[in-house]
Scaffold this active site. Structure first.
Site, PDB file in Angstrom:
ATOM      1  N   ASP A 269      11.589  -2.334   5.033  1.00 44.25           N
ATOM      2  CA  ASP A 269      10.458  -1.546   5.496  1.00 44.25           C
ATOM      3  C   ASP A 269      10.601  -1.093   6.943  1.00 44.25           C
ATOM      4  OD1 ASP A 269       7.994  -0.332   5.509  1.00 44.25           O
ATOM      5  OD2 ASP A 269       6.894  -2.182   5.928  1.00 44.25           O
ATOM      6  N   GLU A 271       8.103   0.826   8.050  1.00 44.48           N
ATOM      7  CA  GLU A 271       6.751   1.350   8.245  1.00 44.48           C
ATOM      8  C   GLU A 271       5.720   0.267   8.505  1.00 44.48           C
ATOM      9  OE1 GLU A 271       3.096   3.666   6.250  1.00 44.48           O
ATOM     10  OE2 GLU A 271       4.239   2.061   5.304  1.00 44.48           O
ATOM     11  N   ARG A 337      11.902   1.927   3.067  1.00 44.54           N
ATOM     12  CA  ARG A 337      10.639   2.656   3.224  1.00 44.54           C
ATOM     13  C   ARG A 337      10.632   3.368   4.569  1.00 44.54           C
ATOM     14  NH1 ARG A 337       4.492   0.335   2.388  1.00 44.54           N
ATOM     15  NH2 ARG A 337       5.136  -1.206   3.928  1.00 44.54           N
ATOM     16  N   GLU A 427      -1.254   5.347  -2.597  1.00 45.25           N
ATOM     17  CA  GLU A 427      -2.152   4.550  -1.754  1.00 45.25           C
ATOM     18  C   GLU A 427      -3.136   5.410  -0.971  1.00 45.25           C
ATOM     19  OE1 GLU A 427       0.377   2.443   0.948  1.00 45.25           O
ATOM     20  OE2 GLU A 427       1.375   4.247   1.646  1.00 45.25           O
ATOM     21  N   ASP A 455      -4.480  -0.140   1.547  1.00 39.05           N
ATOM     22  CA  ASP A 455      -4.434   1.209   2.095  1.00 39.05           C
ATOM     23  C   ASP A 455      -5.330   2.146   1.297  1.00 39.05           C
ATOM     24  OD1 ASP A 455      -2.988   2.012   4.472  1.00 39.05           O
ATOM     25  OD2 ASP A 455      -1.196   1.171   3.561  1.00 39.05           O
ATOM     26  N   ASP A 627      -0.584  -6.840   7.344  1.00 44.17           N
ATOM     27  CA  ASP A 627       0.169  -5.725   7.918  1.00 44.17           C
ATOM     28  C   ASP A 627      -0.827  -4.621   8.264  1.00 44.17           C
ATOM     29  OD1 ASP A 627      -0.447  -4.455   5.546  1.00 44.17           O
ATOM     30  OD2 ASP A 627       1.610  -4.344   4.820  1.00 44.17           O
TER      31      ASP A 627
END
Length: 720
Positions: A269, A271, A337, A427, A455, A627
């Site tokens: 990830d 992000e 990602r 999302e 999200d 997160d």
């Protein structure tokens, strides 16, 4: 920042040196070709990226105005849907189609199993996740609360707990690899005769597997192997024998462990789980991705008084029933990602001196680095594909833009069309309601869709901010729209032909210490027709793999193919508002404090220490995996209640200070922690406060702009 000029771009010198001396050599792409490509992508596609963001803002303004104009009136679902269609938020659904994605690895196309998501900036975590395809079932059961809801006692090995672990595991073997007669618990010897696995009970006649085809290989010598390899629903399991092992010497058959094929895929990830705000951070992120693609990433690990070097493990070697050698991948298939379309990045400036869009930089850099795998040993993707997960897309036009972006990079770097696959994260609300058309927009490269409650709920609140006060967070989860959203994602994915070509995924289990609850609840994911779901650790992946042995997702998807789509848009568009519910003052304060404590606990680590994802204790000291998605929903929820007068600013300010003291106490043993109290004037506290008080004005309710701003300030301050 020291910059160098490259094809009209002003590039951080450290970043340029990394790309030219480390990332590009071995890819077949020279420095000039790389920088020319980045410059072209930046200047050709940057304006369109900016226009997409302006369109997002314009659509949101029209939705806000519609709700404001009708404040106090009964909600009219038909008028609401008509407005969404009129402004282009909801687009017409086209004819049925099937995706044409090809060159898909088996881990995506045909194997159903757990998926890890890990911050790319932490090499130790990244390696641990990449190696998490095979893990010990005994360890996962012993070291968690999975069996009896209690963690193991302190001290040495507890024999009674070990006995219960073995008993549970043998019962599981009976369930998914049943014997023709008897039980694995009664086995005294496993052997192989004439290519057939035989199981000899402690007392009684030899038997075999009820389904002999489940035995596919072994290690060691015949007739008494050191391990046997079984397969069910596409997943492997290894029974390991060692009569000298502390566990094996007490087992009648010498079973020392059961190894589960667990984390089939892992998302590296760039992000939501990282704190990347400058060239130093970006170089670290890309450097770890480079090490994974080249296969030489290493990390020094210290556990107690033991230190060792963690690296990518080799593939596993076996012999089949005819004693022919074969191998199985040791590592998880890696996806990367990228960031979404929103943020700009100070690492590179365009010809006008503006920061370029970070999503464009991610696409060019992560793809060129992946050429080490595609053009090399193909340790990661045997099919030569590059899997890029793209978050926070708003509708089909943004999916189409991403598709063109990948086309542009493929062409520049000499890749075959559609070598770069896309994971569409469902999302954002505008993607959910237009999911079929989002998939159509990238139908030749879609390899992944999923749902993500946090999200998605954050965007739900922000999109309908002016509609009225929302329910409490726990009640939002119980509303019909969320169940409809989860079903809709699977229904659309199956209707568009994703089975056999792409993953249909479900979201994260956010309580990494509560594995018994995960075993009970996450079984619903494969049963829903999803062939992967996110888990927070290799241990959780091992336990979640049990669900994919118990449920054949392929069969479940075939059942759903013949069923009509059971979810309508009206259910998804039903906004989870409070509908006049009257909460007590105590209930309001409880909800606000819960939200604020979570925000502060996450933000203080993000801003002060650059930790983008970690276990953060909630107000009841339950460890939650946090997160930016969890921060987004909490900040939007408080912003919504502030906006509609459920709570006032003074009450929130007082609660922020109370919760800051609690968070300080929860972090008191961290030597790197800087307390927020009593000054309440540090960058972290200011960031958390603005996420709430300025939350209504943040684009789509995202947390990135404020977190990046204050993290950059904190880094400058720390550097002196």
């Amino acid at each position: 920042m020291n910059r160098v000029e490259r094809f009209g771009l002003q590039v951080d010198a450290r970043f340029a040196a990394f790309m030219e001396s480390e990332a590009l050599p071995g890819t077949g792409i020279g420095a000039d070709r790389f920088w020319e490509t980045l410059s072209a992508v930046t200047h050709e596609m940057g304006p369109e990226n900016a226009e997409l963001l302006r369109r997002r803002s314009g659509i949101q303004s029209r939705i806000d105005a519609w709700h404001v104009d009708r404040r106090g009136e009964a909600f009219d679902p038909a008028a609401y849907r008509g407005m969404l269609e009129e402004i282009g938020y909801l687009v017409p659904e086209g004819p049925d189609f099937q995706v044409t994605t090809d060159r898909i690895d088996a881990e995506i196309a045909s194997i159903a199993g757990p998926q890890l998501v890990v911050p790319i900036t932490n090499a130790r975590f990244a390696l641990n996740a990449a190696n998490a395809r095979w893990n010990s079932l005994y360890d996962a059961l012993y070291g968690t609360d999975a069996i009896d809801g209690e963690m193991p006692p302190a001290g040495g090995y507890d024999r009674e707990r070990g006995r219960r672990v073995v008993e549970w595991a043998k019962t599981f073997l009976d369930e998914v690899f049943p014997l023709a007669s008897g039980s694995h618990a009664g086995a005294g010897h496993y052997c192989i005769e004439a290519g057939i696995l035989k199981v000899v009970p402690v007392d009684g006649q030899a038997t075999g597997l009820r389904h002999p085809e489940q035995f596919i290989g072994y290690r060691g010598d015949l007739p008494d192997p050191s391990a046997v390899l079984l397969k069910n629903n596409g997943l492997h399991l290894e029974i390991h024998f060692d009569r000298g092992h502390p566990v094996g010497k007490t087992d009648p058959a010498g079973v020392a462990d059961i190894l589960m094929e667990a984390a089939i895929t892992t998302i590296m990830d760039c992000e939501d789980s990282v704190a990347v705000v400058d060239a130093e951070d970006k170089t670290l992120a890309y450097g770890n991705w480079l090490g994974l693609m080249k296969g030489d990433l290493q990390a020094q690990v210290t556990k107690g008084d033991r230190s060792f070097t963690r690296k990518l493990e080799a593939d596993r070697r076996y012999l089949d029933s005819k004693s022919r050698h074969f191998t199985l991948k040791r590592g998880s298939l890696l996806l990367v990602r990228n960031v979404g379309h929103l943020m700009r990045c100070p690492v590179v400036l365009d010809s006008a001196g503006n920061e370029i869009f970070e999503g464009l930089l991610d696409a060019v850099c992560t793809i060129v680095i992946a050429l080490h795998d595609v053009n090399g040993a193909r340790r990661n993707s045997a099919e030569g594909s590059i899997y890029v997960v793209k978050p926070k897309l708003h509708g089909p036009e943004e999916a189409a833009f991403t598709d063109r972006l990948f086309q542009r990079v493929e062409s520049a770097f000499g890749l075959a069309a559609n070598s770069v696959k896309i994971g569409i994260m469902d999302e954002e609300r505008r993607t959910t309601v237009n999911l079929k058309e989002c998939i159509r927009a990238a139908s030749a490269r879609v390899a992944f869709i999923n749902t993500g409650f946090l999200d998605r709920t954050g965007d739900e609140i922000h999109t309908s901010m002016e509609a009225g006060p929302f329910l409490r967070k726990a009640d939002i989860k119980q509303e019909d729209w969320i169940a409809a959203y989860e079903d809709w994602n699977v229904d659309i994915g199956i209707a568009c032909g994703l089975p056999g070509r792409a993953q249909i995924g479900k979201g994260m289990w956010a309580m990494p210490d509560l594995m018994r609850a995960m075993l009970e609840q996450k079984a619903a994911h494969p049963q829903s027709g999803a062939n992967t779901a996110w888990v927070p650790s290799p241990t959780a992946a091992t336990l979640h793999a049990i669900h994919y042995h118990r449920v054949s997702v392929a069969e479940r998807q075939r059942e759903l193919m013949s069923a009509p789509r059971n979810t309508g848009l009206d259910r998804i568009l039903n906004i989870p508002l409070s509908a006049g519910r009257n909460w007590s003052e105590a209930e309001i304060i409880e909800e606000v404090e819960n939200n604020l404590q979570g925000i502060l606990g996450y933000v203080v680590r993000w801003v002060d220490q650059g930790i983008g994802c970690s276990k953060v204790p909630d107000i009841s000291n339950v460890q939650l995996m946090e997160d930016r998605a969890t921060c987004r929903i909490s900040s939007q929820h408080v912003a919504n209640w502030l906006h509609h007068g459920v709570v006032d600013r003074e009450t929130v300010e007082q609660a922020l200070r109370r919760m800051a003291r609690i968070v300080d106490d929860q972090n008191s043993t961290d030597p790197n922690y800087v307390p927020m109290a009593p000054g309440f004037d540090g960058y972290a506290f200011r960031a958390a406060s603005e996420l709430v008080f300025e939350g209504r004005r943040q684009p789509s309710g995202y947390t990135e702009p404020l977190l990046h701003h204050y993290r950059a300030k904190a880094k400058v301050s720390a550097a002196g």
